[in-house]
Write an enzyme that holds these catalytic residues in place. Structure first.
Site, PDB file in Angstrom:
ATOM      1  N   CYS A  84       1.090  -1.200  -0.314  1.00 47.02           N
ATOM      2  CA  CYS A  84      -0.111  -0.077   0.406  1.00 47.02           C
ATOM      3  C   CYS A  84       0.606   1.130   0.019  1.00 47.02           C
ATOM      4  CB  CYS A  84      -1.035  -0.142   1.075  1.00 47.02           C
ATOM      5  SG  CYS A  84      -1.734   1.618   1.886  1.00 47.02           S
ATOM      6  N   CYS A  87       0.340   3.215   3.441  1.00 46.54           N
ATOM      7  CA  CYS A  87       0.294   3.239   4.718  1.00 46.54           C
ATOM      8  C   CYS A  87       1.736   1.946   4.772  1.00 46.54           C
ATOM      9  CB  CYS A  87      -0.706   2.536   5.426  1.00 46.54           C
ATOM     10  SG  CYS A  87      -1.189   0.696   5.325  1.00 46.54           S
ATOM     11  N   CYS A 102      -6.674  -4.384 -18.854  1.00 45.31           N
ATOM     12  CA  CYS A 102      -7.361  -3.170 -18.866  1.00 45.31           C
ATOM     13  C   CYS A 102      -6.922  -2.098 -18.405  1.00 45.31           C
ATOM     14  CB  CYS A 102      -8.380  -4.069 -17.606  1.00 45.31           C
ATOM     15  SG  CYS A 102      -7.614  -3.795 -15.955  1.00 45.31           S
ATOM     16  N   CYS A 133      -7.152  -0.828   1.333  1.00 36.85           N
ATOM     17  CA  CYS A 133      -6.176  -1.416   2.404  1.00 36.85           C
ATOM     18  C   CYS A 133      -6.987  -2.381   3.209  1.00 36.85           C
ATOM     19  CB  CYS A 133      -5.024  -0.760   2.439  1.00 36.85           C
ATOM     20  SG  CYS A 133      -3.513  -1.809   3.891  1.00 36.85           S
ATOM     21  N   CYS A 136      -5.099   0.773   6.172  1.00 36.32           N
ATOM     22  CA  CYS A 136      -5.355   1.939   6.579  1.00 36.32           C
ATOM     23  C   CYS A 136      -7.030   2.870   6.138  1.00 36.32           C
ATOM     24  CB  CYS A 136      -4.391   3.003   6.026  1.00 36.32           C
ATOM     25  SG  CYS A 136      -4.121   2.560   4.558  1.00 36.32           S
ATOM     26  N   HIS A 139      -8.276   3.490  -0.864  1.00 32.44           N
ATOM     27  CA  HIS A 139      -8.891   3.098  -1.549  1.00 32.44           C
ATOM     28  C   HIS A 139      -7.637   2.098  -2.618  1.00 32.44           C
ATOM     29  CE1 HIS A 139     -12.035   2.565  -5.103  1.00 32.44           C
ATOM     30  NE2 HIS A 139     -10.755   2.575  -5.743  1.00 32.44           N
ATOM     31  N   HIS A 142     -11.415  -2.568  -7.481  1.00 31.77           N
ATOM     32  CA  HIS A 142     -12.487  -3.314  -7.506  1.00 31.77           C
ATOM     33  C   HIS A 142     -11.653  -4.676  -7.780  1.00 31.77           C
ATOM     34  CE1 HIS A 142     -13.819   1.005  -7.545  1.00 31.77           C
ATOM     35  NE2 HIS A 142     -15.279   0.658  -6.875  1.00 31.77           N
ATOM     36  N   ASP A 146     -13.993 -11.599 -13.355  1.00 27.64           N
ATOM     37  CA  ASP A 146     -13.439 -12.349 -14.742  1.00 27.64           C
ATOM     38  C   ASP A 146     -12.192 -12.110 -15.168  1.00 27.64           C
ATOM     39  OD1 ASP A 146     -12.545  -9.397 -14.487  1.00 27.64           O
ATOM     40  OD2 ASP A 146     -12.820  -8.276 -15.983  1.00 27.64           O
ATOM     41  N   ARG A 154     -10.097 -10.803 -10.512  1.00 28.11           N
ATOM     42  CA  ARG A 154      -9.257  -9.554 -11.219  1.00 28.11           C
ATOM     43  C   ARG A 154      -9.224  -8.567 -10.568  1.00 28.11           C
ATOM     44  NH1 ARG A 154     -10.353  -5.114 -14.858  1.00 28.11           N
ATOM     45  NH2 ARG A 154     -13.186  -6.109 -15.062  1.00 28.11           N
ATOM     46  N   CYS A 156      -8.498  -5.254 -10.459  1.00 28.37           N
ATOM     47  CA  CYS A 156      -8.154  -4.366 -10.716  1.00 28.37           C
ATOM     48  C   CYS A 156      -7.762  -2.912  -9.330  1.00 28.37           C
ATOM     49  CB  CYS A 156      -9.741  -3.962 -11.368  1.00 28.37           C
ATOM     50  SG  CYS A 156      -8.813  -2.667 -13.407  1.00 28.37           S
TER      51      CYS A 156
END
Length: 168
Positions: A84, A87, A102, A133, A136, A139, A142, A146, A154, A156
């Protein structure tokens, strides 16, 4: 002439500031960054905003998304470990990374079950599962159904939310 020197000095200060906020410089300024401590952090967004570079703050704390095919890890094949960027929590190994085309780094599993946290995300009229994470609650991206075997998942992820350490 004086104006040119002032502009040049301003540019040097800005460039130095940008370098100090990236990679190791960012880690030194962040008292919460640790690659060994896995205890949960309870830090306000106000505090994170003082510590994190703007792009990382926007993605990690405000759930923004970096543009596809722009992050430095989306097509990397270097072997190592992903952490991350906020953190230092250990998140993914490169042997779980795959080419999903992607535009973002994709993994089929996290390094350990409790390294990430899942949250329902109904933003933008979609129903998705956000990956944060676990240490902490920043974000990361997602998760989708698939991906390749063995998990068919996955993850992503936004590259800006990740730090990488190559294997030695």
């Amino acid at each position: 002439m004086k104006m040119i020197w002032m502009q040049l000095l301003f540019m040097v200060v800005i460039c130095y500031s940008c370098q100090a906020q990236s990679g190791a410089g960012r880690q030194l300024k962040n008292p919460y960054y640790s690659r060994t401590d896995t205890s949960p952090l309870h830090v306000s967004n106000k505090e994170w905003k003082k510590i994190l570079p703007g792009t990382l703050y926007a993605v990690a704390r405000e759930q923004a998304t970096e543009p596809a095919f722009t992050g430095k890890y989306w097509n990397s094949t270097t072997k190592g470990t992903y952490y991350c960027a906020v953190c230092g929590n250990k998140l993914f190994r490169s042997d779980a990374k795959f080419s999903s085309t992607c535009g973002w780094p994709s993994f089929f599993e996290a390094v350990r079950p409790n390294s990430v946290y899942y949250r329902e995300d109904r933003s933008y009229g979609m129903q998705r599962i956000e990956v944060q994470c676990a240490r902490c609650r920043s974000h990361l991206g997602h998760i989708f159904d698939d991906g390749p075997p063995p998990t068919h998942k996955r993850y992503c992820m936004n590259a800006v939310s990740l730090d990488f350490e190559p294997d030695k």
